[in-house]
Every structure is written in C-alpha cells, then in structure tokens.
Enzyme design. Structure first.
Site, PDB file in Angstrom:
ATOM      1  N   TYR A 144       0.831  -1.213   0.000  1.00 21.53           N
ATOM      2  CA  TYR A 144       0.000   0.000   0.000  1.00 21.53           C
ATOM      3  C   TYR A 144       0.865   1.261   0.000  1.00 21.53           C
ATOM      4  O   TYR A 144       0.526   2.248  -0.652  1.00 21.53           O
ATOM      5  CB  TYR A 144      -1.006  -0.020   1.167  1.00 21.53           C
ATOM      6  N   ARG A 202       1.869   1.854  -3.507  1.00 23.51           N
ATOM      7  CA  ARG A 202       0.779   2.442  -4.311  1.00 23.51           C
ATOM      8  C   ARG A 202       0.546   3.907  -3.933  1.00 23.51           C
ATOM      9  O   ARG A 202       0.272   4.740  -4.779  1.00 23.51           O
ATOM     10  CB  ARG A 202      -0.503   1.618  -4.131  1.00 23.51           C
ATOM     11  N   HIS A 217     -14.989   2.274  -1.606  1.00 21.90           N
ATOM     12  CA  HIS A 217     -13.925   1.327  -1.257  1.00 21.90           C
ATOM     13  C   HIS A 217     -12.843   1.931  -0.377  1.00 21.90           C
ATOM     14  O   HIS A 217     -11.747   1.386  -0.271  1.00 21.90           O
ATOM     15  CB  HIS A 217     -13.309   0.731  -2.540  1.00 21.90           C
ATOM     16  N   CYS A 226      -6.331   2.215  13.417  1.00 21.08           N
ATOM     17  CA  CYS A 226      -5.877   1.149  14.297  1.00 21.08           C
ATOM     18  C   CYS A 226      -6.979   0.092  14.441  1.00 21.08           C
ATOM     19  O   CYS A 226      -8.133   0.423  14.717  1.00 21.08           O
ATOM     20  CB  CYS A 226      -5.514   1.727  15.661  1.00 21.08           C
ATOM     21  N   GLY A 285     -15.236   4.697 -16.681  1.00 19.60           N
ATOM     22  CA  GLY A 285     -14.040   3.870 -16.524  1.00 19.60           C
ATOM     23  C   GLY A 285     -14.124   2.767 -15.485  1.00 19.60           C
ATOM     24  O   GLY A 285     -13.222   2.622 -14.662  1.00 19.60           O
ATOM     25  N   ASN A 309     -16.215   4.666 -21.621  1.00 19.79           N
ATOM     26  CA  ASN A 309     -15.173   3.658 -21.435  1.00 19.79           C
ATOM     27  C   ASN A 309     -14.416   3.508 -22.756  1.00 19.79           C
ATOM     28  O   ASN A 309     -14.973   3.758 -23.821  1.00 19.79           O
ATOM     29  CB  ASN A 309     -15.799   2.312 -21.029  1.00 19.79           C
TER      30      ASN A 309
HETATM   31  P1  OAD Z   1     -11.065  -2.275 -13.606  1.00 19.09           P
HETATM   32  O1  OAD Z   1      -9.576  -2.345 -13.752  1.00 19.09           O
HETATM   33  O2  OAD Z   1     -11.804  -3.541 -13.405  1.00 19.09           O
HETATM   34  O3  OAD Z   1     -11.690  -1.573 -14.902  1.00 19.09           O
HETATM   35  C1  OAD Z   1     -11.171  -0.386 -15.431  1.00 19.09           C
HETATM   36  C2  OAD Z   1     -12.044   0.022 -16.605  1.00 19.09           C
HETATM   37  O4  OAD Z   1     -11.586   1.274 -17.078  1.00 19.09           O
HETATM   38  C3  OAD Z   1     -12.003  -0.943 -17.816  1.00 19.09           C
HETATM   39  O5  OAD Z   1     -13.332  -1.219 -18.225  1.00 19.09           O
HETATM   40  C4  OAD Z   1     -11.238  -0.156 -18.868  1.00 19.09           C
HETATM   41  O6  OAD Z   1     -11.692  -0.458 -20.195  1.00 19.09           O
HETATM   42  C5  OAD Z   1     -11.584   1.264 -18.498  1.00 19.09           C
HETATM   43  N1  OAD Z   1     -10.609   2.301 -18.890  1.00 19.09           N
HETATM   44  C6  OAD Z   1      -9.250   2.230 -18.891  1.00 19.09           C
HETATM   45  N2  OAD Z   1      -8.709   3.403 -19.267  1.00 19.09           N
HETATM   46  C7  OAD Z   1      -9.743   4.255 -19.482  1.00 19.09           C
HETATM   47  C8  OAD Z   1      -9.836   5.638 -19.872  1.00 19.09           C
HETATM   48  N3  OAD Z   1      -8.763   6.373 -20.094  1.00 19.09           N
HETATM   49  N4  OAD Z   1     -11.070   6.173 -20.004  1.00 19.09           N
HETATM   50  C9  OAD Z   1     -12.186   5.445 -19.777  1.00 19.09           C
HETATM   51  N5  OAD Z   1     -12.163   4.139 -19.421  1.00 19.09           N
HETATM   52  C10 OAD Z   1     -10.952   3.558 -19.268  1.00 19.09           C
HETATM   53  O7  OAD Z   1     -11.362  -1.215 -12.453  1.00 19.09           O
HETATM   54  P2  OAD Z   1     -12.703  -1.008 -11.604  1.00 19.09           P
HETATM   55  O8  OAD Z   1     -13.903  -1.251 -12.431  1.00 19.09           O
HETATM   56  O9  OAD Z   1     -12.572   0.290 -10.925  1.00 19.09           O
HETATM   57  O10 OAD Z   1     -11.876  -2.998  -5.632  1.00 19.09           O
HETATM   58  O11 OAD Z   1     -12.558  -2.160 -10.538  1.00 19.09           O
HETATM   59  C11 OAD Z   1     -13.521  -2.271  -9.526  1.00 19.09           C
HETATM   60  C12 OAD Z   1     -12.883  -2.720  -8.245  1.00 19.09           C
HETATM   61  O12 OAD Z   1     -12.109  -3.898  -8.466  1.00 19.09           O
HETATM   62  C13 OAD Z   1     -11.877  -1.735  -7.652  1.00 19.09           C
HETATM   63  O13 OAD Z   1     -12.484  -0.698  -6.897  1.00 19.09           O
HETATM   64  C14 OAD Z   1     -11.070  -2.629  -6.765  1.00 19.09           C
HETATM   65  C15 OAD Z   1     -10.860  -3.806  -7.711  1.00 19.09           C
HETATM   66  O14 OAD Z   1     -10.587  -5.016  -7.116  1.00 19.09           O
HETATM   67  C16 OAD Z   1     -11.348  -3.014  -4.394  1.00 19.09           C
HETATM   68  O15 OAD Z   1     -10.188  -2.765  -4.187  1.00 19.09           O
HETATM   69  C17 OAD Z   1     -12.332  -3.346  -3.323  1.00 19.09           C
END
Ligand code: OAD
Length: 248
Positions: A66, A69, A118, A126, A187, A213
């Site tokens: 973390y 990141r 999230h 803590c 996204g 997207n």
């Molecule tokens: P993902 O990595 O699953 O999806 C990212 C999305 O962004 C994809 O559909 C891509 O096509 C799109 N994308 C990438 N670049 C882009 C851009 N410049 N403009 C528009 N779209 C773009 O990420 P999330 O959907 O956020 O959870 O993932 C959901 C959750 O899964 C996260 O919050 C995290 C992860 O595990 C936790 O940590 C609890």
C-alpha cells in the site's frame, strides 16, 4: 464528438446527477487499473494482498504494497476528466460522485460531494482502538505499522476482498442513485458488486444512464448511451456542451 439529441436534452434539464467512477477514471493520471492487460491483478494476486487474513499473516508485506501504491498516487495529478466532473457541480443542482477509487483524485480536483465506496488509501486506522492516521504519521516497529495510542496494528482504510462496504456511505450512494435524473458511469469494468448496483439502481429509477469507457464493459449494454473513448477527453467535451446549451 457529436452527442445524440436525447442526451443533450438530458444535460440541459437534469437536476440530480450521479457520477459513478472506476479505475479507468484515473488511468490518464498514470494510476494502473485492476483488470486488462496491464492491470494490477494480472501481476499480483489479490488473495495474497488485498484481504484481512493476508494482512494479519504478513502486515509488513501488505502495508509495504500500500505504501508503494501511495507513492505512485502522490506523484500523480488529477486529469482533465476529474476537473470536468468537479466543474459539473456548477451546472447541476446536485452532483454526487460515487467512486470505487481510493486515490482521492476527485478531492484533489475540487469535487465536494464524494462517496468513497472502497475507502481512501491516504487514511489508516488502528484495528484495536480505531485511531485514524495519515500515511506520514504512522510509526513502525520491526516494519509493522503500530498504533502510538495502544500498540495495535494499523491498517489502510480501504475495503478488502470479503469485507463489507461502509454502511452509511453505501446508503447515501444508494439513495443518490435511486433519485437521480442522470447517471454517468466512467471507466469501470462493472464486475465488482455491490458497487456495480449503483448505476443499475439509477436505471431502475428511470434515470438516463451513460457509460464512458475505452471499450464496452459489463454495464454498457444496459445503458442508454455508450460513449467510446478516454474519460479525460470525453468528460471535458460534455462540460463544454453543457456550457454552450445552458442559458446563463
Ligand atoms: P477495472 O480495472 O476492473 O476496470 C477499469 C475500466 O476502465 C475498464 O473497463 C477499462 O476499459 C476502463 N478504462 C481504462 N482506461 C480508461 C480511460 N482512459 N477512459 C475510460 N475508461 C478507461 O477497475 P474497476 O472497475 O474500478 O476494488 O474495478 C472495480 C474494483 O475492483 C476496484 O475498486 C477494486 C478492484 O478489485 C477493491 O479494491 C475493493
């Protein structure tokens, strides 16, 4: 980009807007997404890093991941998409940002009404006494993040796999979705629940739902409009359209 007439009318008349964002929102700021070819989960196993048992087994490793990141995120800036969303607050009665992102870039772009489903990577707390710490305030003993107050383990304030979402934030997000006129999805792959219910609640409540997207997601076919392209490019165009149409 020419937007369909129906969408333009919605932009002109909508009062309550929900913007539902995922990792793609911050991709143009240089923060890796989770899925896809270069996604975080292609290189690392979530079950070893992003869950409570992994943290209890090896807090040093999980915390260092973390911190890594955080270091990446701290060096990144909000992109034009974040600023466009912040500007939307000037043009609609109510804008609620419901984000799955933990990077705090919506805050840094100046948005006000943000619901972080999230958590937020800049906060920690803590496990024993709930004292909150910013990342630069934490003390380490043998690389373990330790609470100065009670000696308990300090964890990042993010939601891990298998954990529930913060209930008050979820309730607020659900209400915003159920009473909005327009929902803009940005996204996200739309595969993580319960977060992905948010745009579906908006759809069920007859809101107009738009998906932005670079490629169609699980949610796209259920939306009224799919806008293909980068959010950092499309969102500023939407704000331009709003400004041109509204009679100020
Ligand atoms: P993902 O990595 O699953 O999806 C990212 C999305 O962004 C994809 O559909 C891509 O096509 C799109 N994308 C990438 N670049 C882009 C851009 N410049 N403009 C528009 N779209 C773009 O990420 P999330 O959907 O956020 O959870 O993932 C959901 C959750 O899964 C996260 O919050 C995290 C992860 O595990 C936790 O940590 C609890």
């Amino acid at each position: 980009m020419k937007f369909p007439k129906e969408f333009r009318q919605i932009l002109q008349n909508a009062e309550k807007v929900v913007v539902f964002t995922g990792a793609g929102m911050s991709a143009e700021s240089g923060i890796p997404t989770f899925r896809g070819e270069d996604g975080i989960w292609k290189k690392l196993r979530p079950e070893e890093l992003a869950n409570f048992n992994a943290f209890m087994k090896n807090p040093e490793l999980v915390f260092e991941w973390y911190q890594h990141r955080r270091n990446i995120i701290e060096k990144c800036e909000p992109n034009p998409g974040h600023y466009a969303i912040a500007e939307m607050e000037k043009h609609f009665k109510k804008v609620t940002i419901v984000t799955q992102n933990i990077d705090a870039l919506h805050h840094r772009a100046g948005s006000k009404n943000i619901l972080e489903l999230h958590g937020n990577i800049t906060r920690n707390y803590c496990l024993s006494c709930n004292t909150f710490y910013n990342s630069n305030e934490i003390k380490f003993i043998e690389r373990k993040p330790i609470c100065e107050n009670c000696g308990g383990l300090v964890r990042p304030d993010v939601v891990w796999f298998g954990e529930g979402l913060p209930q008050d934030i979820w309730n607020e997000a659900e209400q915003a979705a159920k009473f909005c006129d327009l929902c803009i999805i940005v996204g996200t792959s739309g595969v993580v629940y319960p977060a992905a219910y948010i745009p579906m609640y908006a759809k069920e409540a007859n809101a107009y739902v738009v998906d932005i997207n670079i490629s169609p997601s699980e949610l796209s076919s259920r939306c009224d409009l799919f806008l293909s392209g980068k959010s950092g490019e499309i969102l500023p165009l939407i704000v331009e359209e709003i400004k041109n149409m509204k009679d100020y």
